[in-house]
Write a protein that holds these residues in place. Structure first.
Motif, mmCIF file in Angstrom:
data_model
loop_
_atom_site.group_PDB
_atom_site.id
_atom_site.type_symbol
_atom_site.label_atom_id
_atom_site.label_comp_id
_atom_site.label_asym_id
_atom_site.label_seq_id
_atom_site.Cartn_x
_atom_site.Cartn_y
_atom_site.Cartn_z
ATOM 1 N N ASN A 156 65.404 -0.651 39.405
ATOM 2 C CA ASN A 156 65.614 -2.097 39.352
ATOM 3 C C ASN A 156 65.239 -2.723 40.686
ATOM 4 O O ASN A 156 65.148 -2.024 41.707
ATOM 5 N N PRO A 157 65.069 -4.042 40.720
ATOM 6 C CA PRO A 157 64.774 -4.710 41.989
ATOM 7 C C PRO A 157 65.974 -4.695 42.931
ATOM 8 O O PRO A 157 67.119 -4.566 42.503
ATOM 9 N N MET A 158 65.691 -4.842 44.213
ATOM 10 C CA MET A 158 66.731 -4.976 45.227
ATOM 11 C C MET A 158 66.282 -6.018 46.251
ATOM 12 O O MET A 158 65.095 -6.325 46.379
ATOM 13 N N ALA A 159 67.239 -6.563 46.979
ATOM 14 C CA ALA A 159 66.966 -7.487 48.076
ATOM 15 C C ALA A 159 67.619 -6.942 49.336
ATOM 16 O O ALA A 159 68.676 -6.288 49.263
ATOM 17 N N THR A 160 67.011 -7.189 50.488
ATOM 18 C CA THR A 160 67.543 -6.626 51.725
ATOM 19 C C THR A 160 67.336 -7.580 52.892
ATOM 20 O O THR A 160 66.367 -8.350 52.914
ATOM 21 N N PHE A 161 68.271 -7.557 53.841
ATOM 22 C CA PHE A 161 68.102 -8.283 55.091
ATOM 23 C C PHE A 161 68.963 -7.615 56.148
ATOM 24 O O PHE A 161 69.872 -6.823 55.845
ATOM 25 N N GLY A 162 68.685 -7.915 57.396
ATOM 26 C CA GLY A 162 69.461 -7.316 58.473
ATOM 27 C C GLY A 162 68.809 -7.559 59.817
ATOM 28 O O GLY A 162 68.000 -8.472 59.986
ATOM 29 N N GLY A 163 69.157 -6.723 60.780
ATOM 30 C CA GLY A 163 68.613 -6.877 62.116
ATOM 31 C C GLY A 163 69.024 -5.729 63.011
ATOM 32 O O GLY A 163 69.713 -4.796 62.577
ATOM 33 N N GLY A 164 68.581 -5.804 64.258
ATOM 34 C CA GLY A 164 68.904 -4.731 65.175
ATOM 35 C C GLY A 164 68.479 -5.037 66.593
ATOM 36 O O GLY A 164 68.025 -6.146 66.912
ATOM 37 N N LEU A 165 68.611 -4.038 67.430
ATOM 38 C CA LEU A 165 68.287 -4.127 68.844
ATOM 39 C C LEU A 165 67.310 -3.014 69.184
ATOM 40 O O LEU A 165 67.564 -1.845 68.880
ATOM 41 N N ASN A 166 66.200 -3.372 69.805
ATOM 42 C CA ASN A 166 65.129 -2.431 70.140
ATOM 43 C C ASN A 166 65.101 -2.217 71.651
ATOM 44 O O ASN A 166 65.009 -3.176 72.424
#
Length: 234
Positions: A156-166
Motif C-alpha cells: 500500500n502507499p505510505m507518506a513520510t517526513f522528518g529531519g536530522g543533523l548532518n
C-alpha cells in the motif's frame, strides 16, 4: 615574454572565474541503521531496521536567495526490517488435551519493505547541517508462509517526513542523526493474524486483554544513525 605571462595569467583567471560559476552536481549516499517504533495498533513489535538512501542536489534551489549555503535535492530511499507480530492483539488459539484446554497467542515474524521518493532541504548551522525531508512511497509486508500456511503479501502507499543533523567528517564522509515519521495507508491489522489456520477459542472470550485500538492509517516512528558518503565531495 611579459606578454606570454600576462596571457597565461588571464587564461588562469578566466578558468577560475568560470569554475566558480559552475555548480558541482553532487550525490549523497547514506547507509542507515536504527530502530523502528510502531504504532501499537499495528500489532507489530518494535524492531531494528537497515536502509539506504541516495540524494541528488539540484542546481535549482528555491531557498538560495533566502538562506546562504542552503541546498535542495530529490532522493530515493529503501528500508527493510523483520518485525514480529503481537499475538495478544488477536483471538487466542485453543488446544484441547483430555480435560485440559491450553490457550495460546500466536505470533509470526514478517518482512517489511519500505521505499519511496522524497524532497530534501538543508541549511548550514556552523560546521553542521540541519535538513528536513518529505515524500511518498509504498510499504510491503510479507507474511511468514510457515505460520500462515500460504504465500501472501500486501502493498500500500505510505507518506513520510522528518529531519536530522548532518556532521561532516571530511569532504567525502559524514554522519547523520535522523528521525522519520512513516504513515501507512489502507492498513488492515487482521491480515497479520497468524492464528487463522488453528481452532479459535470461542469459550473464554476474555482470555487475553482487549486489543489496542487500530487505524487504517497508523503512523510509526524511526530513529536512525546514517553513514554518509559523497562521491567526489568538495
Amino acid at each position: 615574454m611579459r606578454r606570454h605571462i600576462a596571457l597565461v595569467g588571464a587564461v588562469l583567471l578566466g578558468a577560475q572565474a568560470l569554475g566558480a560559476q559552475v555548480q558541482t552536481k553532487q550525490f549523497d549516499l547514506g547507509a542507515h541503521i536504527g530502530q523502528q517504533v510502531f504504532n501499537k495498533g499495528t500489532a507489530l513489535e518494535n524492531t531494528p531496521f537497515v536502509g539506504l538512501d541516495a540524494t541528488y542536489q539540484l542546481p535549482w534551489n528555491p531557498l538560495a536567495s533566502l538562506i546562504k549555503g542552503s541546498s535542495f535535492g530529490v532522493g530515493m530511499l529503501f528500508e527493510v526490517s523483520r518485525p514480529v507480530t503481537r499475538g495478544d492483539q488477536f483471538d487466542a488459539v485453543a488446544f484441547d488435551f483430555g480435560d485440559t484446554t491450553f490457550l495460546y497467542a500466536v505470533s509470526q515474524r514478517v518482512t517489511l519493505l519500505q521505499g519511496g521518493l522524497e524532497a530534501v532541504v538543508g541549511v548550514p548551522v556552523g560546521r553542521m547541517r540541519v535538513y528536513g525531508f518529505a515524500g511518498t512511497g509504498v510499504y510491503s509486508i510479507f507474511l511468514d508462509p510457515r505460520a500462515v500456511k500460504r504465500n501472501e503479501k500486501f502493498t500500500n502507499p505510505m507518506a513520510t517526513f522528518g529531519g536530522g543533523l548532518n556532521y561532516p567528517i571530511n569532504a567525502s564522509i559524514g554522519v547523520r542523526a535522523q528521525v522519520r515519521s512513516v504513515t501507512f495507508t489502507n492498513f488492515d491489522r487482521s491480515r497479520l493474524d497468524a492464528g487463522l489456520t488453528y481452532i479459535r477459542d470461542q469459550r473464554i472470550r476474555d482470555a487475553l486483554p482487549a486489543a489496542d485500538p487500530t487505524s487504517k492509517n497508523p503512523t510509526n516512528m524511526q530513529f536512525s544513525f546514517v553513514f554518509q558518503y559523497i562521491p567526489g565531495g568538495n
